[in-house]
Scaffold this motif. Sequence first.
Motif, PDB file in Angstrom:
ATOM      1  N   GLY A  31     -13.967 -11.587  -8.758  1.00 22.57           N
ATOM      2  CA  GLY A  31     -15.183 -12.337  -8.430  1.00 22.57           C
ATOM      3  C   GLY A  31     -15.272 -12.713  -6.966  1.00 22.57           C
ATOM      4  N   ALA A  32     -14.166 -12.595  -6.238  1.00 21.83           N
ATOM      5  CA  ALA A  32     -14.155 -12.941  -4.813  1.00 21.83           C
ATOM      6  C   ALA A  32     -14.594 -11.745  -3.969  1.00 21.83           C
ATOM      7  CB  ALA A  32     -12.756 -13.373  -4.384  1.00 21.83           C
ATOM      8  N   LYS A  33     -15.082 -12.055  -2.798  1.00 17.54           N
ATOM      9  CA  LYS A  33     -15.393 -11.008  -1.820  1.00 17.54           C
ATOM     10  C   LYS A  33     -14.057 -10.437  -1.336  1.00 17.54           C
ATOM     11  CE  LYS A  33     -18.493  -9.223   1.152  1.00 17.54           C
ATOM     12  NZ  LYS A  33     -19.416  -8.225   0.739  1.00 17.54           N
ATOM     13  N   ALA A  34     -13.938  -9.123  -1.367  1.00  7.53           N
ATOM     14  CA  ALA A  34     -12.712  -8.481  -0.900  1.00  7.53           C
ATOM     15  C   ALA A  34     -12.621  -8.606   0.614  1.00  7.53           C
ATOM     16  CB  ALA A  34     -12.704  -7.008  -1.301  1.00  7.53           C
ATOM     17  N   PRO A  35     -11.443  -8.933   1.142  1.00  5.42           N
ATOM     18  CA  PRO A  35     -11.296  -8.956   2.596  1.00  5.42           C
ATOM     19  C   PRO A  35     -11.596  -7.577   3.194  1.00  5.42           C
ATOM     20  CG  PRO A  35      -9.431 -10.014   1.533  1.00  5.42           C
ATOM     21  CD  PRO A  35     -10.225  -9.341   0.451  1.00  5.42           C
ATOM     22  N   ALA A  36     -11.995  -7.562   4.432  1.00  5.63           N
ATOM     23  CA  ALA A  36     -12.316  -6.309   5.121  1.00  5.63           C
ATOM     24  C   ALA A  36     -11.088  -5.410   5.197  1.00  5.63           C
ATOM     25  CB  ALA A  36     -12.836  -6.607   6.520  1.00  5.63           C
ATOM     26  N   LEU A  37     -11.341  -4.123   5.279  1.00  7.19           N
ATOM     27  CA  LEU A  37     -10.263  -3.161   5.473  1.00  7.19           C
ATOM     28  C   LEU A  37     -10.070  -2.964   6.975  1.00  7.19           C
ATOM     29  CD1 LEU A  37     -11.166  -0.435   2.807  1.00  7.19           C
ATOM     30  CD2 LEU A  37      -9.662  -2.412   2.558  1.00  7.19           C
ATOM     31  N   HIS A  38      -8.848  -3.060   7.429  1.00 11.72           N
ATOM     32  CA  HIS A  38      -8.498  -2.794   8.832  1.00 11.72           C
ATOM     33  C   HIS A  38      -7.574  -1.590   8.852  1.00 11.72           C
ATOM     34  CE1 HIS A  38     -10.318  -6.531  10.189  1.00 11.72           C
ATOM     35  NE2 HIS A  38      -9.801  -7.065   9.102  1.00 11.72           N
ATOM     36  N   GLY A  44      -7.736   8.938  11.873  1.00 10.06           N
ATOM     37  CA  GLY A  44      -7.724   7.751  12.713  1.00 10.06           C
ATOM     38  C   GLY A  44      -9.049   7.014  12.759  1.00 10.06           C
ATOM     39  N   ALA A  45     -10.004   7.430  11.918  1.00 10.15           N
ATOM     40  CA  ALA A  45     -11.317   6.781  11.890  1.00 10.15           C
ATOM     41  C   ALA A  45     -11.263   5.532  11.008  1.00 10.15           C
ATOM     42  CB  ALA A  45     -12.374   7.745  11.364  1.00 10.15           C
ATOM     43  N   PRO A  46     -11.865   4.432  11.473  1.00  7.82           N
ATOM     44  CA  PRO A  46     -11.897   3.210  10.654  1.00  7.82           C
ATOM     45  C   PRO A  46     -12.641   3.456   9.339  1.00  7.82           C
ATOM     46  CG  PRO A  46     -12.656   2.779  12.897  1.00  7.82           C
ATOM     47  CD  PRO A  46     -12.528   4.262  12.755  1.00  7.82           C
ATOM     48  N   SER A 119      -4.105   4.419   6.282  1.00  5.05           N
ATOM     49  CA  SER A 119      -3.003   3.806   7.022  1.00  5.05           C
ATOM     50  C   SER A 119      -3.398   2.413   7.505  1.00  5.05           C
ATOM     51  CB  SER A 119      -2.646   4.683   8.226  1.00  5.05           C
ATOM     52  OG  SER A 119      -1.655   4.053   9.011  1.00  5.05           O
ATOM     53  N   ASP A 120      -2.557   1.449   7.164  1.00  2.00           N
ATOM     54  CA  ASP A 120      -2.748   0.053   7.580  1.00  2.00           C
ATOM     55  C   ASP A 120      -1.574  -0.342   8.483  1.00  2.00           C
ATOM     56  OD1 ASP A 120      -3.602  -2.608   7.735  1.00  2.00           O
ATOM     57  OD2 ASP A 120      -2.649  -3.157   5.843  1.00  2.00           O
ATOM     58  N   GLY A 122       0.686  -2.108  10.939  1.00  2.00           N
ATOM     59  CA  GLY A 122       0.762  -3.535  11.228  1.00  2.00           C
ATOM     60  C   GLY A 122       0.445  -4.397  10.020  1.00  2.00           C
ATOM     61  N   SER A 123       0.096  -3.771   8.905  1.00  2.00           N
ATOM     62  CA  SER A 123      -0.181  -4.475   7.639  1.00  2.00           C
ATOM     63  C   SER A 123      -1.260  -5.546   7.771  1.00  2.00           C
ATOM     64  CB  SER A 123       1.112  -5.076   7.071  1.00  2.00           C
ATOM     65  OG  SER A 123       2.074  -4.070   6.868  1.00  2.00           O
ATOM     66  N   VAL A 124      -2.265  -5.282   8.589  1.00  2.00           N
ATOM     67  CA  VAL A 124      -3.349  -6.243   8.808  1.00  2.00           C
ATOM     68  C   VAL A 124      -4.162  -6.436   7.527  1.00  2.00           C
ATOM     69  CG1 VAL A 124      -5.417  -6.748  10.172  1.00  2.00           C
ATOM     70  CG2 VAL A 124      -3.415  -5.712  11.274  1.00  2.00           C
ATOM     71  N   THR A 125      -4.523  -5.328   6.892  1.00  2.00           N
ATOM     72  CA  THR A 125      -5.267  -5.414   5.627  1.00  2.00           C
ATOM     73  C   THR A 125      -4.388  -6.023   4.541  1.00  2.00           C
ATOM     74  OG1 THR A 125      -6.635  -3.504   6.197  1.00  2.00           O
ATOM     75  CG2 THR A 125      -6.486  -4.073   3.859  1.00  2.00           C
ATOM     76  N   ILE A 126      -3.157  -5.553   4.468  1.00  2.00           N
ATOM     77  CA  ILE A 126      -2.213  -6.069   3.467  1.00  2.00           C
ATOM     78  C   ILE A 126      -2.091  -7.586   3.581  1.00  2.00           C
ATOM     79  CG2 ILE A 126       0.234  -6.051   2.793  1.00  2.00           C
ATOM     80  CD1 ILE A 126       0.138  -2.981   3.664  1.00  2.00           C
ATOM     81  N   ASP A 127      -1.993  -8.093   4.806  1.00  2.00           N
ATOM     82  CA  ASP A 127      -1.898  -9.537   5.008  1.00  2.00           C
ATOM     83  C   ASP A 127      -3.214 -10.240   4.672  1.00  2.00           C
ATOM     84  OD1 ASP A 127       0.771  -9.474   5.736  1.00  2.00           O
ATOM     85  OD2 ASP A 127       0.355  -9.391   7.888  1.00  2.00           O
ATOM     86  N   ALA A 128      -4.338  -9.645   5.052  1.00  2.00           N
ATOM     87  CA  ALA A 128      -5.642 -10.255   4.758  1.00  2.00           C
ATOM     88  C   ALA A 128      -5.859 -10.369   3.250  1.00  2.00           C
ATOM     89  CB  ALA A 128      -6.767  -9.446   5.408  1.00  2.00           C
ATOM     90  N   TRP A 129      -5.334  -9.419   2.495  1.00  2.00           N
ATOM     91  CA  TRP A 129      -5.452  -9.425   1.040  1.00  2.00           C
ATOM     92  C   TRP A 129      -4.348 -10.265   0.392  1.00  2.00           C
ATOM     93  CZ3 TRP A 129      -8.442  -5.959  -2.347  1.00  2.00           C
ATOM     94  CH2 TRP A 129      -9.492  -5.324  -1.661  1.00  2.00           C
TER      95      TRP A 129
END
Length: 188
Positions: A31-38, A44-46, A119-120, A122-129
């Motif tokens: 039910g929550a908004k998913a954090p953005a994917l980084h 190499g495209a976002p 590929s994440d 630095g684990s930026v997405t992993i940490d945001a989630w």
Amino acid sequence: MKFGRVLMILSSLLLPMAAHAASWDVGPPVGAKAPALHAVDLKGAPVSVRKLSGKNGLVLVFFRSAKWCPYCQKQLIDMKDAPAPLAARGYKLAALSYDPTEVLAQFTEKREIPYPLLSDLGSVTIDAWKLRDTRYKPESFAWGVPYASIYVISPKGVVTAKLAEEDYKVRPPLSAILSTIDGLPKGR
């Protein structure tokens, strides 16, 4: 009478395990908004949930490593048949780890993976989630890996379902993912 006793004993053994299994709840709530994917694709495209989604959404698999985790490798290979039944339900599939794109590209080519591996670094997405596996410390090669988990996300970026097991060796099979999707209210 013996049958009743056996049931009572089995219940006393199984209920605590079921309660424990149900309590494994990692990452954003349903039910929550998913954090953005980084994260980036193999070129190499976002990427974004919207770009990756089918008409009804995205199934996003967080996995530890395609390089060194045999459970992840098996899961990624087992999911090779997932794109077709997911597409029939209006979903696409992607999988994300902290692996660099070179590792993911080699695995994709060698194992003929038909869906995007992301590929994440630095684990930026992993940490945001909030999925960083805290069993590993900064000096470990596994620092930054996520808890193995699967999220069903609407095209608008809302988590509609999730599947996770506390034991990283256990991964929900495709049949469980499809059953979960089939059980979602229509139009979610």
